[in-house]
Design a protein around this motif. Structure first.
Motif, PDB file in Angstrom:
ATOM      1  N   ALA A 196      70.108  -0.110 125.320  1.00 23.79           N
ATOM      2  CA  ALA A 196      69.787  -0.589 126.671  1.00 23.79           C
ATOM      3  C   ALA A 196      68.457  -0.035 127.150  1.00 23.79           C
ATOM      4  O   ALA A 196      67.675  -0.731 127.819  1.00 23.79           O
ATOM      5  CB  ALA A 196      70.905  -0.200 127.638  1.00 23.79           C
ATOM      6  N   GLU A 197      68.148   1.218 126.812  1.00 21.87           N
ATOM      7  CA  GLU A 197      66.889   1.828 127.238  1.00 21.87           C
ATOM      8  C   GLU A 197      65.685   1.156 126.581  1.00 21.87           C
ATOM      9  O   GLU A 197      64.628   1.004 127.211  1.00 21.87           O
ATOM     10  CB  GLU A 197      66.921   3.325 126.937  1.00 21.87           C
ATOM     11  N   ILE A 198      65.838   0.722 125.335  1.00 23.02           N
ATOM     12  CA  ILE A 198      64.758  -0.009 124.672  1.00 23.02           C
ATOM     13  C   ILE A 198      64.475  -1.320 125.410  1.00 23.02           C
ATOM     14  O   ILE A 198      63.315  -1.665 125.679  1.00 23.02           O
ATOM     15  CB  ILE A 198      65.127  -0.286 123.197  1.00 23.02           C
ATOM     16  N   LEU A 199      65.529  -2.043 125.754  1.00 25.44           N
ATOM     17  CA  LEU A 199      65.369  -3.304 126.478  1.00 25.44           C
ATOM     18  C   LEU A 199      64.819  -3.068 127.880  1.00 25.44           C
ATOM     19  O   LEU A 199      63.994  -3.845 128.376  1.00 25.44           O
ATOM     20  CB  LEU A 199      66.711  -4.033 126.553  1.00 25.44           C
ATOM     21  N   LEU A 200      65.268  -1.996 128.516  1.00 25.51           N
ATOM     22  CA  LEU A 200      64.805  -1.684 129.867  1.00 25.51           C
ATOM     23  C   LEU A 200      63.312  -1.382 129.867  1.00 25.51           C
ATOM     24  O   LEU A 200      62.568  -1.894 130.714  1.00 25.51           O
ATOM     25  CB  LEU A 200      65.581  -0.488 130.418  1.00 25.51           C
ATOM     26  N   LYS A 201      62.861  -0.568 128.951  1.00 23.27           N
ATOM     27  CA  LYS A 201      61.440  -0.221 128.924  1.00 23.27           C
ATOM     28  C   LYS A 201      60.577  -1.456 128.700  1.00 23.27           C
ATOM     29  O   LYS A 201      59.539  -1.617 129.345  1.00 23.27           O
ATOM     30  CB  LYS A 201      61.153   0.835 127.862  1.00 23.27           C
ATOM     31  N   GLN A 202      61.000  -2.338 127.809  1.00 22.93           N
ATOM     32  CA  GLN A 202      60.228  -3.554 127.564  1.00 22.93           C
ATOM     33  C   GLN A 202      60.172  -4.427 128.816  1.00 22.93           C
ATOM     34  O   GLN A 202      59.111  -4.965 129.169  1.00 22.93           O
ATOM     35  CB  GLN A 202      60.841  -4.342 126.403  1.00 22.93           C
ATOM     36  N   ALA A 203      61.300  -4.565 129.502  1.00 26.50           N
ATOM     37  CA  ALA A 203      61.331  -5.388 130.719  1.00 26.50           C
ATOM     38  C   ALA A 203      60.452  -4.789 131.806  1.00 26.50           C
ATOM     39  O   ALA A 203      59.778  -5.517 132.553  1.00 26.50           O
ATOM     40  CB  ALA A 203      62.774  -5.529 131.207  1.00 26.50           C
ATOM     41  N   ILE A 204      60.446  -3.464 131.930  1.00 22.12           N
ATOM     42  CA  ILE A 204      59.586  -2.807 132.915  1.00 22.12           C
ATOM     43  C   ILE A 204      58.119  -3.038 132.589  1.00 22.12           C
ATOM     44  O   ILE A 204      57.305  -3.346 133.473  1.00 22.12           O
ATOM     45  CB  ILE A 204      59.909  -1.299 132.985  1.00 22.12           C
ATOM     46  N   LYS A 205      57.755  -2.921 131.315  1.00 28.55           N
ATOM     47  CA  LYS A 205      56.365  -3.166 130.918  1.00 28.55           C
ATOM     48  C   LYS A 205      55.931  -4.581 131.274  1.00 28.55           C
ATOM     49  O   LYS A 205      54.800  -4.803 131.751  1.00 28.55           O
ATOM     50  CB  LYS A 205      56.197  -2.926 129.418  1.00 28.55           C
ATOM     51  N   GLU A 206      56.813  -5.540 131.056  1.00 28.79           N
ATOM     52  CA  GLU A 206      56.487  -6.933 131.379  1.00 28.79           C
ATOM     53  C   GLU A 206      56.219  -7.104 132.870  1.00 28.79           C
ATOM     54  O   GLU A 206      55.270  -7.815 133.272  1.00 28.79           O
ATOM     55  CB  GLU A 206      57.633  -7.844 130.942  1.00 28.79           C
TER      56      GLU A 206
END
Length: 306
Positions: A196-206
């Protein structure tokens, strides 16, 4: 030179970005206040109404805020609940007391709780009175806001929707000349926390990539499974600071984990209040609070990961 939002107080913005220290979360709401009071030694039988409950928790907050241990040497900012903002400490509204007497920057919790879980996340409930809350913040000299949402599972679509909702709200906050704290908590108990943290970081970067040059946010995130996992987010020009949740961790575990993560400082509530009791003398109360503040400060500024 990087251009800052001219409507934000640049002195406070610089403190938040550069000063050593941490943030205290004194924002217990209707749902979390009874548990905090019980831990402090005031059971539910001590109050009959919501007004009485908030009276008691404000007495606890007054005791904390007036303590000599609670000062800007180690504390940068404090997050307050709406009821607290409207109450006074030593003859001043709470936010004014924080800034004028303590040199600590006040924030306001503005969320209206969590929506039902969908796609592995609990997004924000609709904040139907958002304009009123933002005006309240300005009227009471609040610098920024915080809103909490929670990730339970590593669902890519759900996480992307949650982060977009947070950033959409942040843009409304920025338009009111306030600084938003985006809180996307990954449930510490989740068996899919790392994914979940991997997906969260990517979404935040976007979402960060979509902000204008003069739009700034703070990020409030759960201490990650992988040490220093969010360090690269701290380098983004839009990110003022990344602050860490203590979650269900006790103080010892929370501070130990925080110390391993560079570019993260504490935004602790449970870990700050641990050990405080209604029956303590002022000397004992201040000593316990001071010990907590010292431990959280050291974990925020001294990093094993550096």
């Amino acid at each position: 030179m990087e251009r800052g939002n001219p409507m934000l107080d640049q002195e406070k913005l610089a403190i938040l970005k550069n000063k050593k220290g941490f943030i205290t979360a004194l924002d217990q709401s209707r749902g979390s206040t009874p548990k905090a009071l019980k831990a402090y030694g005031i059971p539910m039988s001590s109050y009959q109404t919501e007004e009485e409950m908030f009276y008691w928790v404000h007495q606890l907050r007054i005791r904390i805020l007036e303590s000599p241990a609670f000062d800007s040497e180690k504390i940068i900012a404090s997050i307050l609940y709406e009821d607290t903002v409207k109450r006074e400490v030593a003859g001043l509204f709470t936010a004014d007391f924080l800034w004028q007497k303590k040199g600590i920057i006040p924030f306001l919790k503005i969320d209206r709780g969590l929506d039902v879980e969908d796609k592995g996340v609990q997004k924000l409930n609709p904040i139907t009175d958002l304009p009123d809350l933002l005006q309240l913040a300005k009227d009471y000299h609040i610098f920024g806001t915080k809103a909490r949402s929670v990730i339970r599972r590593a669902d890519e679509e759900g996480i992307r929707e949650l982060v977009k909702q947070q950033f959409d709200l942040a843009k409304d906050v920025l338009a009111a000349d306030l600084l938003p704290i985006i809180e996307a908590e990954v449930d510490i108990r989740s068996t899919e926390k790392g994914e979940a943290e991997i997906l969260l970081k990517q979404a935040i970067k976007e979402q960060l990539a979509l902000l204008d040059d003069d739009q700034y946010v703070m990020l409030e995130l759960t201490l990650p499974k992988e040490d220093n996992f969010y360090a690269d987010l701290a380098q983004d020009k839009h990110v003022v600071r990344i602050v860490a949740l203590s979650g269900i961790y006790g103080r010892e575990e929370a501070t130990r984990n925080l110390a391993k993560n560079r570019d993260m400082i504490a935004s602790f509530s449970r870990a700050l209040l641990e050990g405080l009791s209604y029956e303590q003398s002022e000397e004992a109360f201040n000593s316990v609070l001071g010990t907590a503040i010292d431990a959280i400060y050291q974990a925020s500024v001294s990093k094993d990961g550096n």
